[in-house]
Design an enzyme around this catalytic site. Structure first.
Site, PDB file in Angstrom:
ATOM      1  N   SER A   1     -61.927  53.901 -12.175  1.00 34.38           N
ATOM      2  CA  SER A   1     -62.985  52.896 -12.001  1.00 34.38           C
ATOM      3  C   SER A   1     -62.988  52.400 -10.564  1.00 34.38           C
ATOM      4  O   SER A   1     -62.017  51.811 -10.094  1.00 34.38           O
ATOM      5  CB  SER A   1     -62.752  51.718 -12.947  1.00 34.38           C
ATOM      6  OG  SER A   1     -63.670  50.688 -12.615  1.00 34.38           O
TER       7      SER A   1
ATOM      8  N   HIS B   1     -65.936  56.348 -12.512  1.00 41.77           N
ATOM      9  CA  HIS B   1     -66.533  55.314 -13.354  1.00 41.77           C
ATOM     10  C   HIS B   1     -67.052  54.199 -12.447  1.00 41.77           C
ATOM     11  O   HIS B   1     -66.306  53.643 -11.639  1.00 41.77           O
ATOM     12  CB  HIS B   1     -65.486  54.778 -14.324  1.00 41.77           C
ATOM     13  CG  HIS B   1     -66.003  53.766 -15.300  1.00 41.77           C
ATOM     14  ND1 HIS B   1     -66.665  54.128 -16.450  1.00 41.77           N
ATOM     15  CD2 HIS B   1     -65.972  52.413 -15.298  1.00 41.77           C
ATOM     16  CE1 HIS B   1     -66.996  53.041 -17.121  1.00 41.77           C
ATOM     17  NE2 HIS B   1     -66.597  51.974 -16.430  1.00 41.77           N
TER      18      HIS B   1
ATOM     19  N   ASP C   1     -68.969  50.592 -12.226  1.00 42.05           N
ATOM     20  CA  ASP C   1     -69.308  49.385 -12.990  1.00 42.05           C
ATOM     21  C   ASP C   1     -70.408  48.594 -12.299  1.00 42.05           C
ATOM     22  O   ASP C   1     -70.234  48.129 -11.174  1.00 42.05           O
ATOM     23  CB  ASP C   1     -68.065  48.506 -13.146  1.00 42.05           C
ATOM     24  CG  ASP C   1     -67.061  49.114 -14.110  1.00 42.05           C
ATOM     25  OD1 ASP C   1     -67.451  49.374 -15.265  1.00 42.05           O
ATOM     26  OD2 ASP C   1     -65.904  49.331 -13.709  1.00 42.05           O
TER      27      ASP C   1
ATOM     28  N   MET D   1     -72.593  45.210 -12.523  1.00 38.52           N
ATOM     29  CA  MET D   1     -72.556  43.880 -13.155  1.00 38.52           C
ATOM     30  C   MET D   1     -73.592  42.974 -12.509  1.00 38.52           C
ATOM     31  O   MET D   1     -73.684  42.915 -11.288  1.00 38.52           O
ATOM     32  CB  MET D   1     -71.177  43.263 -12.967  1.00 38.52           C
ATOM     33  CG  MET D   1     -70.042  44.122 -13.500  1.00 38.52           C
ATOM     34  SD  MET D   1     -68.487  43.295 -13.196  1.00 38.52           S
ATOM     35  CE  MET D   1     -67.346  44.495 -13.896  1.00 38.52           C
TER      36      MET D   1
ATOM     37  N   HIS E   1     -71.633  52.492 -15.757  1.00 35.74           N
ATOM     38  CA  HIS E   1     -71.477  51.541 -16.870  1.00 35.74           C
ATOM     39  C   HIS E   1     -72.224  50.266 -16.504  1.00 35.74           C
ATOM     40  O   HIS E   1     -71.766  49.489 -15.682  1.00 35.74           O
ATOM     41  CB  HIS E   1     -69.975  51.294 -17.067  1.00 35.74           C
ATOM     42  CG  HIS E   1     -69.652  50.256 -18.091  1.00 35.74           C
ATOM     43  ND1 HIS E   1     -68.408  49.658 -18.168  1.00 35.74           N
ATOM     44  CD2 HIS E   1     -70.391  49.718 -19.102  1.00 35.74           C
ATOM     45  CE1 HIS E   1     -68.407  48.795 -19.172  1.00 35.74           C
ATOM     46  NE2 HIS E   1     -69.587  48.801 -19.743  1.00 35.74           N
TER      47      HIS E   1
ATOM     48  N   MET F   1     -73.331  46.713 -17.068  1.00 32.52           N
ATOM     49  CA  MET F   1     -73.122  45.436 -17.760  1.00 32.52           C
ATOM     50  C   MET F   1     -74.217  44.506 -17.243  1.00 32.52           C
ATOM     51  O   MET F   1     -73.996  43.623 -16.420  1.00 32.52           O
ATOM     52  CB  MET F   1     -71.714  44.920 -17.450  1.00 32.52           C
ATOM     53  CG  MET F   1     -70.633  45.732 -18.153  1.00 32.52           C
ATOM     54  SD  MET F   1     -69.030  45.620 -17.355  1.00 32.52           S
ATOM     55  CE  MET F   1     -69.213  46.926 -16.145  1.00 32.52           C
TER      56      MET F   1
ATOM     57  N   MET G   1     -65.227  49.104 -25.588  1.00 30.50           N
ATOM     58  CA  MET G   1     -64.553  48.221 -24.623  1.00 30.50           C
ATOM     59  C   MET G   1     -63.220  47.756 -25.204  1.00 30.50           C
ATOM     60  O   MET G   1     -63.177  47.240 -26.325  1.00 30.50           O
ATOM     61  CB  MET G   1     -65.416  46.994 -24.304  1.00 30.50           C
ATOM     62  CG  MET G   1     -66.664  47.257 -23.471  1.00 30.50           C
ATOM     63  SD  MET G   1     -66.394  48.059 -21.866  1.00 30.50           S
ATOM     64  CE  MET G   1     -65.280  46.910 -21.038  1.00 30.50           C
TER      65      MET G   1
ATOM     66  N   GLY H   1     -66.361  42.575 -17.437  1.00 31.65           N
ATOM     67  CA  GLY H   1     -66.616  41.670 -16.317  1.00 31.65           C
ATOM     68  C   GLY H   1     -65.579  41.751 -15.221  1.00 31.65           C
ATOM     69  O   GLY H   1     -65.904  41.555 -14.053  1.00 31.65           O
ATOM     70  N   PHE H   2     -64.349  42.054 -15.578  1.00 31.42           N
ATOM     71  CA  PHE H   2     -63.274  42.039 -14.586  1.00 31.42           C
ATOM     72  C   PHE H   2     -62.257  43.139 -14.870  1.00 31.42           C
ATOM     73  O   PHE H   2     -62.036  43.492 -16.027  1.00 31.42           O
ATOM     74  CB  PHE H   2     -62.549  40.688 -14.604  1.00 31.42           C
ATOM     75  CG  PHE H   2     -63.478  39.530 -14.355  1.00 31.42           C
ATOM     76  CD1 PHE H   2     -63.815  39.152 -13.067  1.00 31.42           C
ATOM     77  CD2 PHE H   2     -64.048  38.846 -15.422  1.00 31.42           C
ATOM     78  CE1 PHE H   2     -64.687  38.094 -12.838  1.00 31.42           C
ATOM     79  CE2 PHE H   2     -64.924  37.784 -15.208  1.00 31.42           C
ATOM     80  CZ  PHE H   2     -65.251  37.410 -13.908  1.00 31.42           C
ATOM     81  N   GLY H   3     -61.673  43.647 -13.799  1.00 30.54           N
ATOM     82  CA  GLY H   3     -60.557  44.569 -13.941  1.00 30.54           C
ATOM     83  C   GLY H   3     -59.262  43.793 -14.164  1.00 30.54           C
ATOM     84  O   GLY H   3     -59.228  42.565 -14.063  1.00 30.54           O
ATOM     85  N   GLY H   4     -58.206  44.524 -14.490  1.00 26.04           N
ATOM     86  CA  GLY H   4     -56.880  43.928 -14.543  1.00 26.04           C
ATOM     87  C   GLY H   4     -56.570  43.087 -15.760  1.00 26.04           C
ATOM     88  O   GLY H   4     -55.596  42.337 -15.768  1.00 26.04           O
TER      89      GLY H   4
ATOM     90  N   ASP I   1     -62.344  51.711 -22.167  1.00 29.80           N
ATOM     91  CA  ASP I   1     -62.445  51.072 -20.856  1.00 29.80           C
ATOM     92  C   ASP I   1     -61.828  49.680 -20.916  1.00 29.80           C
ATOM     93  O   ASP I   1     -62.311  48.823 -21.649  1.00 29.80           O
ATOM     94  CB  ASP I   1     -63.938  50.995 -20.469  1.00 29.80           C
ATOM     95  CG  ASP I   1     -64.168  50.408 -19.094  1.00 29.80           C
ATOM     96  OD1 ASP I   1     -63.198  50.205 -18.343  1.00 29.80           O
ATOM     97  OD2 ASP I   1     -65.352  50.166 -18.767  1.00 29.80           O
TER      98      ASP I   1
ATOM     99  N   GLY J   1     -57.808  47.925 -19.446  1.00 27.49           N
ATOM    100  CA  GLY J   1     -56.374  47.851 -19.735  1.00 27.49           C
ATOM    101  C   GLY J   1     -55.721  49.184 -20.044  1.00 27.49           C
ATOM    102  O   GLY J   1     -54.652  49.226 -20.647  1.00 27.49           O
TER     103      GLY J   1
ATOM    104  N   GLY K   1     -58.776  51.411 -13.951  1.00 25.85           N
ATOM    105  CA  GLY K   1     -59.048  50.799 -12.655  1.00 25.85           C
ATOM    106  C   GLY K   1     -57.783  50.327 -11.986  1.00 25.85           C
ATOM    107  O   GLY K   1     -57.188  51.026 -11.166  1.00 25.85           O
ATOM    108  N   SER K   2     -57.329  49.128 -12.375  1.00 27.46           N
ATOM    109  CA  SER K   2     -56.199  48.515 -11.668  1.00 27.46           C
ATOM    110  C   SER K   2     -54.933  49.367 -11.756  1.00 27.46           C
ATOM    111  O   SER K   2     -54.180  49.445 -10.783  1.00 27.46           O
ATOM    112  CB  SER K   2     -55.943  47.103 -12.191  1.00 27.46           C
ATOM    113  OG  SER K   2     -55.847  47.107 -13.587  1.00 27.46           O
TER     114      SER K   2
HETATM  115  C1  DX5 Z   1     -64.456  45.937 -16.948  1.00 24.48           C
HETATM  116  C2  DX5 Z   1     -64.931  47.268 -16.426  1.00 24.48           C
HETATM  117  C3  DX5 Z   1     -63.854  48.263 -16.282  1.00 24.48           C
HETATM  118  C4  DX5 Z   1     -62.763  47.877 -15.319  1.00 24.48           C
HETATM  119  C5  DX5 Z   1     -61.477  48.344 -15.924  1.00 24.48           C
HETATM  120  O1  DX5 Z   1     -65.560  45.151 -17.205  1.00 24.48           O
HETATM  121  O2  DX5 Z   1     -65.905  47.811 -17.299  1.00 24.48           O
HETATM  122  O3  DX5 Z   1     -64.369  49.550 -15.982  1.00 24.48           O
HETATM  123  O4  DX5 Z   1     -62.905  48.425 -14.045  1.00 24.48           O
HETATM  124  O5  DX5 Z   1     -60.432  47.874 -15.159  1.00 24.48           O
HETATM  125  P1  DX5 Z   1     -58.918  47.953 -15.647  1.00 24.48           P
HETATM  126  O6  DX5 Z   1     -58.595  49.402 -15.836  1.00 24.48           O
HETATM  127  O7  DX5 Z   1     -58.185  47.299 -14.523  1.00 24.48           O
HETATM  128  O8  DX5 Z   1     -58.836  47.179 -16.939  1.00 24.48           O
HETATM  129 ZN    ZN Z   2     -66.475  49.933 -17.021  1.00 25.30          ZN
END
Ligand code: DX5
Ligand code: ZN
Length: 219
Positions: A8, A33, A35, A37, A66, A68, A137, A142-145, A175, A177, A197-198
């Site tokens: 991501s 991937h 994102d 938003m 993706h 959102m 999901m 909305g956020f990574g990590g 997608d 964690g 992602g993270s």
């Molecule tokens: C969250 C995104 C994800 C995000 C995942 O809203 O859709 O694609 O980048 O990040 P990690 O892998 O850090 O949870």
């Molecule tokens: Zn995503």
């Protein structure tokens, strides 16, 4: 189903997409991937189709977009023209999910539908004959990590069972964690596309980190 890793780009350096795409391309990953938003469907804002069009000039990889975004059908043409290969939209984001997925496919992209952690899996049932991919999901978008929500694995299992029963061949993507520990549970439940992602971008050596996910799938 073929298992694929989708780094991501949300976790990458936004001021340096060209180089980040080059780094992803050098790994054994399968998709990028991306994102999108809008600050409405989710609190966060990322970027839109014009940025994706610019990214397209720097990468030949599959762009797994993706959205959102509220009323994503407004952006189908823009993403098709930007060079998106897969367009994922949320069941919660439009009044016309079936028609919107049809529109994505007519525009020449793969159609993919996502559901949030709080949305019942039954929302997906009427859409399964139409989709190329389902995105479950495993965090709130909305956020990574964020931490993986293990209860979502039951949804993956349900969708995989429906797919088997009805003889469909859509991909099941997870997608949120996803790391070298949670990925195996996702695969066992029936997912075959893994967004990370993270976990990937925290490492200096992206190639080695992608490989840890591939290894976890092979164990
Ligand atoms: C969250 C995104 C994800 C995000 C995942 O809203 O859709 O694609 O980048 O990040 P990690 O892998 O850090 O949870
Ligand atoms: Zn995503």
């Amino acid at each position: 189903m073929i298992k694929k890793i989708a780094p991501s780009i949300l976790a990458a350096d936004y001021a340096n997409f060209a180089n980040e795409l080059k780094r992803i391309d050098a790994t054994n990953a399968d998709y990028v991937h991306i994102d999108i938003m809008d600050g409405q469907f989710v609190p966060n804002i990322s970027f839109g189709a014009d940025v994706v069009a610019s990214m397209r000039k720097h990468s030949k990889m599959v762009f797994d977009c993706h959205l959102m975004v509220v009323d994503p059908e407004r952006y189908v043409e823009a993403f098709a023209q930007a060079g998106a290969d897969i367009m994922t939209i949320h069941v919660e984001a439009t009044k016309h999910i079936h028609g919107s997925l049809q529109k994505i496919k007519t525009a020449g992209m793969k159609g993919s539908v996502a559901i949030n952690p709080g949305t019942p899996v039954s929302m997906l049932a009427p859409l399964l004959p139409l989709v190329d991919q389902v995105l479950i999901m495993t965090v709130n978008p909305g956020f990574g990590g964020q931490a993986f929500i293990p209860e979502m694995l039951d949804k993956v299992k349900t969708v995989a069972a429906w797919r088997e029963e009805m003889g469909y061949d859509f991909d099941i993507e997870v997608d949120g964690g996803v790391d070298n520990r949670t990925i195996a549970d996702c695969a066992e439940a029936g997912a075959n596309i893994f967004v990370a992602g993270s976990y990937l971008f925290k490492a200096d050596d992206l190639t080695a980190q992608v490989q840890t996910l591939k290894d976890a799938l092979n164990d």
